[in-house]
Design a protein around this motif. Sequence first.
Motif, PDB file in Angstrom:
ATOM      1  N   LEU A  95       1.238   9.496  -5.587  1.00 28.45           N
ATOM      2  CA  LEU A  95       1.579  10.880  -5.245  1.00 28.45           C
ATOM      3  C   LEU A  95       2.586  11.471  -6.214  1.00 28.45           C
ATOM      4  O   LEU A  95       2.569  12.678  -6.489  1.00 28.45           O
ATOM      5  CB  LEU A  95       2.128  10.938  -3.820  1.00 28.45           C
ATOM      6  CG  LEU A  95       1.110  10.634  -2.697  1.00 28.45           C
ATOM      7  CD1 LEU A  95       1.804  10.573  -1.345  1.00 28.45           C
ATOM      8  CD2 LEU A  95       0.007  11.699  -2.680  1.00 28.45           C
ATOM      9  N   THR A  96       3.502  10.655  -6.728  1.00 30.00           N
ATOM     10  CA  THR A  96       4.572  11.203  -7.577  1.00 30.00           C
ATOM     11  C   THR A  96       4.250  11.134  -9.061  1.00 30.00           C
ATOM     12  O   THR A  96       4.732  11.956  -9.844  1.00 30.00           O
ATOM     13  CB  THR A  96       5.883  10.434  -7.318  1.00 30.00           C
ATOM     14  OG1 THR A  96       5.663   9.036  -7.572  1.00 30.00           O
ATOM     15  CG2 THR A  96       6.359  10.625  -5.899  1.00 30.00           C
ATOM     16  N   GLN A  97       3.409  10.154  -9.489  1.00 30.66           N
ATOM     17  CA  GLN A  97       3.200   9.963 -10.918  1.00 30.66           C
ATOM     18  C   GLN A  97       1.734   9.954 -11.337  1.00 30.66           C
ATOM     19  O   GLN A  97       1.433   9.990 -12.535  1.00 30.66           O
ATOM     20  CB  GLN A  97       3.853   8.642 -11.349  1.00 30.66           C
ATOM     21  CG  GLN A  97       5.347   8.572 -11.031  1.00 30.66           C
ATOM     22  CD  GLN A  97       5.948   7.253 -11.448  1.00 30.66           C
ATOM     23  OE1 GLN A  97       5.662   6.767 -12.550  1.00 30.66           O
ATOM     24  NE2 GLN A  97       6.771   6.681 -10.567  1.00 30.66           N
TER      25      GLN A  97
ATOM     26  N   ASP B  70      -2.034   2.181 -12.175  1.00 30.26           N
ATOM     27  CA  ASP B  70      -2.534   1.115 -13.039  1.00 30.26           C
ATOM     28  C   ASP B  70      -1.380   0.280 -13.616  1.00 30.26           C
ATOM     29  O   ASP B  70      -1.427  -0.961 -13.646  1.00 30.26           O
ATOM     30  CB  ASP B  70      -3.368   1.702 -14.181  1.00 30.26           C
ATOM     31  CG  ASP B  70      -4.663   2.349 -13.678  1.00 30.26           C
ATOM     32  OD1 ASP B  70      -5.171   1.887 -12.623  1.00 30.26           O
ATOM     33  OD2 ASP B  70      -5.149   3.282 -14.330  1.00 30.26           O
ATOM     34  N   VAL B  71      -0.357   0.962 -14.090  1.00 29.66           N
ATOM     35  CA  VAL B  71       0.804   0.267 -14.676  1.00 29.66           C
ATOM     36  C   VAL B  71       1.505  -0.598 -13.619  1.00 29.66           C
ATOM     37  O   VAL B  71       1.872  -1.755 -13.866  1.00 29.66           O
ATOM     38  CB  VAL B  71       1.785   1.272 -15.288  1.00 29.66           C
ATOM     39  CG1 VAL B  71       3.054   0.558 -15.766  1.00 29.66           C
ATOM     40  CG2 VAL B  71       1.126   2.016 -16.439  1.00 29.66           C
ATOM     41  N   ALA B  72       1.706  -0.045 -12.420  1.00 29.10           N
ATOM     42  CA  ALA B  72       2.390  -0.783 -11.357  1.00 29.10           C
ATOM     43  C   ALA B  72       1.615  -2.032 -10.960  1.00 29.10           C
ATOM     44  O   ALA B  72       2.198  -3.106 -10.735  1.00 29.10           O
ATOM     45  CB  ALA B  72       2.603   0.123 -10.147  1.00 29.10           C
ATOM     46  N   ILE B  73       0.260  -1.901 -10.886  1.00 29.42           N
ATOM     47  CA  ILE B  73      -0.554  -3.075 -10.526  1.00 29.42           C
ATOM     48  C   ILE B  73      -0.449  -4.138 -11.613  1.00 29.42           C
ATOM     49  O   ILE B  73      -0.311  -5.343 -11.334  1.00 29.42           O
ATOM     50  CB  ILE B  73      -2.010  -2.644 -10.296  1.00 29.42           C
ATOM     51  CG1 ILE B  73      -2.120  -1.823  -9.001  1.00 29.42           C
ATOM     52  CG2 ILE B  73      -2.929  -3.854 -10.233  1.00 29.42           C
ATOM     53  CD1 ILE B  73      -3.491  -1.239  -8.740  1.00 29.42           C
ATOM     54  N   SER B  74      -0.499  -3.726 -12.879  1.00 23.33           N
ATOM     55  CA  SER B  74      -0.384  -4.677 -13.987  1.00 23.33           C
ATOM     56  C   SER B  74       0.963  -5.409 -13.940  1.00 23.33           C
ATOM     57  O   SER B  74       1.046  -6.623 -14.209  1.00 23.33           O
ATOM     58  CB  SER B  74      -0.550  -3.957 -15.319  1.00 23.33           C
ATOM     59  OG  SER B  74      -1.844  -3.360 -15.409  1.00 23.33           O
ATOM     60  N   GLN B  75       2.021  -4.664 -13.639  1.00 24.18           N
ATOM     61  CA  GLN B  75       3.343  -5.287 -13.546  1.00 24.18           C
ATOM     62  C   GLN B  75       3.405  -6.305 -12.416  1.00 24.18           C
ATOM     63  O   GLN B  75       3.981  -7.391 -12.569  1.00 24.18           O
ATOM     64  CB  GLN B  75       4.409  -4.210 -13.359  1.00 24.18           C
ATOM     65  CG  GLN B  75       4.621  -3.342 -14.586  1.00 24.18           C
ATOM     66  CD  GLN B  75       5.595  -2.212 -14.320  1.00 24.18           C
ATOM     67  OE1 GLN B  75       5.897  -1.895 -13.162  1.00 24.18           O
ATOM     68  NE2 GLN B  75       6.060  -1.580 -15.398  1.00 24.18           N
ATOM     69  N   ARG B  76       2.784  -5.955 -11.289  1.00 22.54           N
ATOM     70  CA  ARG B  76       2.796  -6.888 -10.154  1.00 22.54           C
ATOM     71  C   ARG B  76       2.026  -8.165 -10.485  1.00 22.54           C
ATOM     72  O   ARG B  76       2.442  -9.275 -10.158  1.00 22.54           O
ATOM     73  CB  ARG B  76       2.200  -6.222  -8.924  1.00 22.54           C
ATOM     74  CG  ARG B  76       3.173  -5.260  -8.218  1.00 22.54           C
ATOM     75  CD  ARG B  76       2.410  -4.392  -7.232  1.00 22.54           C
ATOM     76  NE  ARG B  76       3.280  -3.698  -6.287  1.00 22.54           N
ATOM     77  CZ  ARG B  76       3.999  -2.623  -6.569  1.00 22.54           C
ATOM     78  NH1 ARG B  76       3.975  -2.128  -7.824  1.00 22.54           N
ATOM     79  NH2 ARG B  76       4.750  -2.053  -5.654  1.00 22.54           N
TER      80      ARG B  76
ATOM     81  N   VAL C 184       0.837  -1.207   0.000  1.00 17.73           N
ATOM     82  CA  VAL C 184       0.000   0.000   0.000  1.00 17.73           C
ATOM     83  C   VAL C 184       0.865   1.248   0.000  1.00 17.73           C
ATOM     84  O   VAL C 184       0.623   2.220  -0.745  1.00 17.73           O
ATOM     85  CB  VAL C 184      -0.965  -0.017   1.197  1.00 17.73           C
ATOM     86  CG1 VAL C 184      -1.644   1.337   1.362  1.00 17.73           C
ATOM     87  CG2 VAL C 184      -2.015  -1.119   1.033  1.00 17.73           C
ATOM     88  N   ALA C 185       1.877   1.246   0.850  1.00 11.01           N
ATOM     89  CA  ALA C 185       2.768   2.409   0.924  1.00 11.01           C
ATOM     90  C   ALA C 185       3.482   2.637  -0.398  1.00 11.01           C
ATOM     91  O   ALA C 185       3.644   3.776  -0.855  1.00 11.01           O
ATOM     92  CB  ALA C 185       3.772   2.207   2.054  1.00 11.01           C
ATOM     93  N   SER C 186       3.918   1.554  -1.052  1.00  9.90           N
ATOM     94  CA  SER C 186       4.639   1.674  -2.310  1.00  9.90           C
ATOM     95  C   SER C 186       3.742   2.251  -3.412  1.00  9.90           C
ATOM     96  O   SER C 186       4.149   3.163  -4.140  1.00  9.90           O
ATOM     97  CB  SER C 186       5.173   0.302  -2.733  1.00  9.90           C
ATOM     98  OG  SER C 186       5.772   0.381  -3.998  1.00  9.90           O
ATOM     99  N   LEU C 187       2.510   1.711  -3.510  1.00 16.55           N
ATOM    100  CA  LEU C 187       1.601   2.216  -4.544  1.00 16.55           C
ATOM    101  C   LEU C 187       1.126   3.637  -4.242  1.00 16.55           C
ATOM    102  O   LEU C 187       0.865   4.426  -5.159  1.00 16.55           O
ATOM    103  CB  LEU C 187       0.409   1.267  -4.683  1.00 16.55           C
ATOM    104  CG  LEU C 187       0.754  -0.120  -5.263  1.00 16.55           C
ATOM    105  CD1 LEU C 187      -0.454  -1.046  -5.176  1.00 16.55           C
ATOM    106  CD2 LEU C 187       1.216   0.020  -6.716  1.00 16.55           C
ATOM    107  N   SER C 188       1.021   3.974  -2.961  1.00 12.63           N
ATOM    108  CA  SER C 188       0.665   5.357  -2.594  1.00 12.63           C
ATOM    109  C   SER C 188       1.746   6.324  -3.040  1.00 12.63           C
ATOM    110  O   SER C 188       1.460   7.434  -3.517  1.00 12.63           O
ATOM    111  CB  SER C 188       0.448   5.467  -1.083  1.00 12.63           C
ATOM    112  OG  SER C 188      -0.628   4.631  -0.672  1.00 12.63           O
ATOM    113  N   GLU C 189       2.981   5.920  -2.899  1.00 14.57           N
ATOM    114  CA  GLU C 189       4.099   6.746  -3.348  1.00 14.57           C
ATOM    115  C   GLU C 189       4.037   6.947  -4.865  1.00 14.57           C
ATOM    116  O   GLU C 189       4.289   8.048  -5.388  1.00 14.57           O
ATOM    117  CB  GLU C 189       5.421   6.085  -2.957  1.00 14.57           C
ATOM    118  CG  GLU C 189       6.667   6.855  -3.381  1.00 14.57           C
ATOM    119  CD  GLU C 189       6.822   8.150  -2.609  1.00 14.57           C
ATOM    120  OE1 GLU C 189       7.552   9.032  -3.107  1.00 14.57           O
ATOM    121  OE2 GLU C 189       6.229   8.297  -1.515  1.00 14.57           O
ATOM    122  N   VAL C 190       3.695   5.856  -5.603  1.00  8.13           N
ATOM    123  CA  VAL C 190       3.546   5.971  -7.056  1.00  8.13           C
ATOM    124  C   VAL C 190       2.423   6.955  -7.393  1.00  8.13           C
ATOM    125  O   VAL C 190       2.551   7.783  -8.306  1.00  8.13           O
ATOM    126  CB  VAL C 190       3.267   4.573  -7.653  1.00  8.13           C
ATOM    127  CG1 VAL C 190       2.906   4.705  -9.137  1.00  8.13           C
ATOM    128  CG2 VAL C 190       4.478   3.655  -7.477  1.00  8.13           C
TER     129      VAL C 190
END
Length: 412
Positions: A21-23, A29-35, A13-19
């Motif tokens: 806030l910054t991007q 969406d891209v990060a979840i697809s990669q995971r 959760v913390a990692s995706l929240s950082e994504v």
Amino acid sequence: MRTEITNQINDDVASLSEVYLTQGPDAVDVAISQRLALSPLSRAGAHYRFEDQGGLPRSGDLSAAITQSSKLTDPTIVQSTNFGSLTLRATVFQGGETLIVARENSAIRKAAWVQLRNTLIGLVALIALAALIAVRATGSLRQRIGQMNDTLDHVGKGHLDARLPETGQEDELGALASHINGMIGRAERLLNLRKRVTDQVAHEMRSPLTRLDAALLKAQSNTRADPALAKARAELKSSLRLLDGLLDVSSAEAQQGDRRNLEPVDLAELGANMVELFEPVAELRGQHLVLEARAKAVVDAAPAQIGRLISNLIDNALKYADPNTDIIISIDTLGNKAVLSVANQGPQILGELRSEIFTPFFRHPDMAEKQGHGLGLALCRSIALRHDGTLDITPNPHLTIFTLTLPLTEQS
């Protein structure tokens, strides 16, 4: 296990929240697809759902029915038809989007077991490696200690030229080996010094004693039979025999390693001649000589010296054997060695006596009343060493066995 699942969800959760806030949400969406593209074992049963402000799905593989029971702060356990037991947690971003992160409880457990299995395999491999190192170290230690025991055993048998191999290892055993070699060297020098003194005394005394015997013989011929003169001559001849024995031992030792003037000698033939020579003496003592020549054994030797060695062994056997017993002279070959043994039933030679009996002037404590100077076996061993052979006592609970081993000739 539950704590581990909660920590993984919170980290995700913390990692995706950082994504976010910054991007921005598209990057989420891209990060979840990669995971989700990772293998199930690699992502440890991770599942996601990312919704817009209206609750419509943007990305992820979780259904709305599953995520309805998720809480914003505390992880919640739910049952899924597709994924089994899940632990999930939701969070709402500042733009109104909702992120739900879940973990399969069984997948986490499986990953933990895999990690435990790998840890156990690593531990077993480490133990095996440690055991291998220990075995190699122990083997090396046993080998070096075995070399020490063998060398000291040779020294105990009178081979003072034996030395431990210099391995160059600067450890406790290396230092011990150096000290042992130094001790053997000092003992060898002391014994050589004693031997030189003894040989010199024997050589210097023989001439005046011979002249004294001639003077006594002349005095005895010029007078009537005088028991005192006869006794004096007998004592003098005993002393001369002692000196001759010492000089013979010294001569044999001085010839060690000298292969000149050696010729092929058939031990079976020589043994037969010795049996024929001593058979009358054996009959007088109620004993019987038995020759067992099992093989033709030809050695390079000085016939007179080898003959004297065998005659000394037979003479000793006749002297110390029990009455009405057999004395067995056996001749055989073993590999490239000729083996001659003389066995008799008599006083046992046990323990330290097996090496001491080859020492000059040593007498068996049970046979001190027998005539002799204790030089016969010392001479026998010196002759054996001169011929690159060995002479030892073979352990036997019922017999006294002297075994001579000599190299066979190349033609044998």
